[in-house]
Design an enzyme around this catalytic site. Structure first.
Site, mmCIF file in Angstrom:
data_model
loop_
_atom_site.group_PDB
_atom_site.id
_atom_site.type_symbol
_atom_site.label_atom_id
_atom_site.label_comp_id
_atom_site.label_asym_id
_atom_site.label_seq_id
_atom_site.Cartn_x
_atom_site.Cartn_y
_atom_site.Cartn_z
ATOM 1 N N GLU A 1 -3.338 -0.136 8.204
ATOM 2 C CA GLU A 1 -2.141 0.235 8.969
ATOM 3 C C GLU A 1 -2.247 -0.322 10.373
ATOM 4 O O GLU A 1 -3.306 -0.234 11.007
ATOM 5 C CB GLU A 1 -1.999 1.757 9.121
ATOM 6 C CG GLU A 1 -1.479 2.459 7.919
ATOM 7 C CD GLU A 1 -1.390 3.971 8.122
ATOM 8 O OE1 GLU A 1 -1.122 4.421 9.267
ATOM 9 O OE2 GLU A 1 -1.599 4.691 7.142
ATOM 10 N N ARG B 1 0.853 -1.189 0.000
ATOM 11 C CA ARG B 1 0.000 0.000 0.000
ATOM 12 C C ARG B 1 0.888 1.238 0.000
ATOM 13 O O ARG B 1 1.692 1.430 0.915
ATOM 14 C CB ARG B 1 -0.900 -0.002 1.249
ATOM 15 C CG ARG B 1 -1.668 1.279 1.401
ATOM 16 C CD ARG B 1 -2.596 1.313 2.617
ATOM 17 N NE ARG B 1 -3.209 2.613 2.678
ATOM 18 C CZ ARG B 1 -3.161 3.443 3.729
ATOM 19 N NH1 ARG B 1 -2.577 3.069 4.850
ATOM 20 N NH2 ARG B 1 -3.710 4.632 3.661
ATOM 21 N N ASN C 1 -7.151 1.768 10.213
ATOM 22 C CA ASN C 1 -5.835 2.016 10.806
ATOM 23 C C ASN C 1 -5.996 2.001 12.315
ATOM 24 O O ASN C 1 -6.695 2.849 12.880
ATOM 25 C CB ASN C 1 -5.283 3.374 10.376
ATOM 26 C CG ASN C 1 -4.900 3.405 8.902
ATOM 27 O OD1 ASN C 1 -5.009 2.400 8.199
ATOM 28 N ND2 ASN C 1 -4.449 4.557 8.433
ATOM 29 N N TYR D 1 -3.992 1.653 16.123
ATOM 30 C CA TYR D 1 -2.716 1.681 16.823
ATOM 31 C C TYR D 1 -2.811 1.447 18.340
ATOM 32 O O TYR D 1 -1.934 0.849 18.924
ATOM 33 C CB TYR D 1 -1.996 3.019 16.580
ATOM 34 C CG TYR D 1 -1.457 3.132 15.166
ATOM 35 C CD1 TYR D 1 -0.215 2.618 14.845
ATOM 36 C CD2 TYR D 1 -2.205 3.723 14.161
ATOM 37 C CE1 TYR D 1 0.289 2.696 13.548
ATOM 38 C CE2 TYR D 1 -1.716 3.802 12.857
ATOM 39 C CZ TYR D 1 -0.469 3.290 12.559
ATOM 40 O OH TYR D 1 0.015 3.360 11.282
ATOM 41 N N HIS E 1 -2.871 11.017 0.850
ATOM 42 C CA HIS E 1 -2.308 10.819 2.188
ATOM 43 C C HIS E 1 -1.683 12.153 2.620
ATOM 44 O O HIS E 1 -0.494 12.259 2.873
ATOM 45 C CB HIS E 1 -1.291 9.675 2.181
ATOM 46 C CG HIS E 1 -1.027 9.071 3.529
ATOM 47 N ND1 HIS E 1 -1.142 7.720 3.794
ATOM 48 C CD2 HIS E 1 -0.654 9.618 4.701
ATOM 49 C CE1 HIS E 1 -0.844 7.467 5.058
ATOM 50 N NE2 HIS E 1 -0.528 8.613 5.639
ATOM 51 N N GLU F 1 -7.218 8.505 6.393
ATOM 52 C CA GLU F 1 -7.462 9.173 7.662
ATOM 53 C C GLU F 1 -7.925 10.620 7.530
ATOM 54 O O GLU F 1 -7.228 11.545 7.977
ATOM 55 C CB GLU F 1 -6.210 9.125 8.540
ATOM 56 C CG GLU F 1 -5.727 7.721 8.830
ATOM 57 C CD GLU F 1 -4.684 7.674 9.936
ATOM 58 O OE1 GLU F 1 -4.239 8.740 10.398
ATOM 59 O OE2 GLU F 1 -4.333 6.566 10.355
HETATM 60 C C1 GCO Z 1 -1.516 7.371 9.271
HETATM 61 C C2 GCO Z 1 -0.421 7.434 9.137
HETATM 62 C C3 GCO Z 1 0.960 7.253 8.974
HETATM 63 C C4 GCO Z 1 1.643 7.448 10.271
HETATM 64 C C5 GCO Z 1 1.355 6.311 11.183
HETATM 65 C C6 GCO Z 1 2.082 6.383 12.484
HETATM 66 O O1 GCO Z 1 -2.152 7.113 8.262
HETATM 67 O O2 GCO Z 1 -1.770 7.656 10.441
HETATM 68 O O3 GCO Z 1 -0.646 8.623 8.559
HETATM 69 O O4 GCO Z 1 1.274 8.197 8.049
HETATM 70 O O5 GCO Z 1 2.973 7.519 10.011
HETATM 71 O O6 GCO Z 1 0.000 6.273 11.486
HETATM 72 O O7 GCO Z 1 1.686 7.503 13.199
#
Ligand code: GCO
Length: 453
Positions: free
Chosen positions: A360, A84, A300, A302, A128, A173
């Protein structure tokens, strides 16, 4: 860690499950003034003193623009099924609208061919965060015209690549563009205005909705699919007070439902009415355009967040609980794999996207490059464990019936981490910036073993 997680390999996942890794144009490409690329809002922002750690910029980054062949070779060495990446709008249409720069298109053409030659399926993100500066000068995403410009740009790119790209992601995002970029001043363009943020969010959604039918029309790959990527958090109240419950509902609405509800239900969440309604620039027909059918939702994920109270009601800045017993990454994010499992199940229950991809997931930890007899190595057990435990969480979501189709690890290599510059490393590969050498970390080697089964 469960026994299954210890010995986890791709055999524990459906045979057609797609394994990949992700990057983004401004974070890796460099070559910002080459072959006709115009300036983007991230060039402007990163070159403004005080905006990024150490004044870091994406001018050179990982020099991927020149090293893309070697980077594709690295993907192949890891054994990725898919990759990606994002396309830099200012390379394709340097002033945002109008004249097309063939040399910019040529770069992604070469990249896509190189990927396919190596049996790696291309998943392209159109936006992005690197908006052409010329559009920003006319108001950027706060101006409705930018949504139309985005659809034109999507048309240009998909005419060129629509015969080869497997996965199309309109936006990455949009919450970050709208909230971090326009309300909190932490990302480009750096404004601090609820009015701008709410408008930008709506126009981003509109741009997505306008681009989608164009992408489908220009596509000639029978198995191609079309979606959007959102940053989605797993929230849990920090304690059992009514205040924490209320803060959690509001945080979830602001961070997750702001984009999910319009896309899947054609409405903004009503708990946001008092904040949003004075600013929302909805025109007749917009919500139908925005809620057009998607083939997949890109997730995404985290970390977990545990709200205790809303500190600033204008931007939903939260006071949160940070459990002492938890591990935290170099970003300060709590490591909480269970949150991924619960989030995916919740999305399936509440929104039922046809498919989900984890577009992500990954972690920043402090890495040290060392030389041993075999050469340069990076031992990153924390990142390795993070990955393994999140893979396991994804497996549990599939077991629970979530139509999860793939997983893209963030990131292929250490890169420009936005306002943090080069101070945060998320890569499976260590980027030695002075030499641009790439060194596969232990986590990357683990992923390689995982993929070999
Ligand atoms: C996102 C991200 C990445 C970041 C990653 C870590 O889509 O959030 O934009 O670009 O680098 O999430 O913070």
């Amino acid at each position: 860690m469960s026994q299954e997680a210890m010995s986890l390999s791709r055999a524990a996942f459906p045979a057609n499950f797609v394994w990949g890794s992700a990057t983004a144009s401004y974070q890796i490409e460099g070559a910002v003034r080459e072959d006709g690329r115009g300036p983007s809002i991230w060039d402007t922002y990163s070159h403004t003193p005080g905006k990024t750690s150490e004044g870091d910029t994406g001018d050179i980054a990982c020099d991927h623009y020149h090293l893309y062949k070697q980077d594709v070779a690295l993907m192949r060495e890891i054994g990725l099924d898919s990759y990606r990446f994002s396309i830099a709008w200012p390379r394709i249409i340097p002033t945002g609208r109008g004249v097309v720069n063939q040399k910019g298109l040529d770069f992604y053409d070469r990249l896509v061919d190189e990927l396919l030659k190596n049996d790696i399926q291309p998943y392209a993100t159109l936006y992005h965060w690197d908006l052409p500066q010329t559009l920003q000068d006319a108001g950027g995403w706060t101006n409705r015209v930018t949504a139309e410009a985005f659809a034109e740009y999507a048309d240009v790119v998909s005419r060129r690549l629509g015969d080869r790209v497997k996965g199309w992601i309109t936006l990455n995002e949009p919450w970050c563009s709208a909230a971090l970029g326009h309300m909190m001043g932490m990302h480009a363009p750096g404004s601090r205005s609820v009015h701008d943020g709410v408008r930008a969010g709506h126009h981003l959604l509109l741009g997505h909705g306008l681009a989608l039918p164009t992408l489908r029309r220009n596509n000639s790959r029978p198995d191609a699919e079309f979606g959007i990527t959102l940053s989605l958090n797993y929230f849990e109240p920090g304690d059992d007070t009514a205040e924490a419950q209320e803060a959690t509902i509001m945080a979830d609405a602001f961070s997750n439902r702001w984009f999910l509800d319009p896309l899947f239900k054609g409405v903004y969440p009503d708990v946001l009415d008092s904040m949003f309604n004075p600013h929302l620039p909805i025109q007749s027909g917009d919500m139908e355009i925005i809620s057009g059918a998607l083939d997949f939702l890109g997730v995404n994920y985290y970390f977990r967040s545990m709200p205790l109270a809303v500190e600033d009601a204008n931007t939903f800045t939260l006071k949160t609980r940070q459990p002492k017993e938890s591990q935290y990454t170099h970003m300060g994010w709590e490591v909480y794999p269970e949150g991924l499992h619960k989030l995916l199940v919740r999305l399936h229950q509440d929104y039922a996207p046809a498919k989900q991809y984890i577009t992500e997931n990954g972690s920043a930890f402090i890495d040290t490059l060392i030389e041993d007899q075999s050469g340069p190595v990076v031992h990153d057990p924390d990142r390795l464990n993070y990955l393994r435990n999140h893979f396991e969480a994804a497996r549990l979501a599939i077991r629970d019936g979530v139509p999860l189709a793939g997983y893209f690890v963030w990131s292929l290599m250490d890169n420009f981490e936005w306002a943090y510059g080069y101070s945060r490393r998320f890569g499976l590969t260590y980027t030695d910036y002075p030499t641009q050498r790439r060194i596969l970390k232990d986590s990357g080697k683990w992923y390689q073993q995982f993929l070999r089964g």
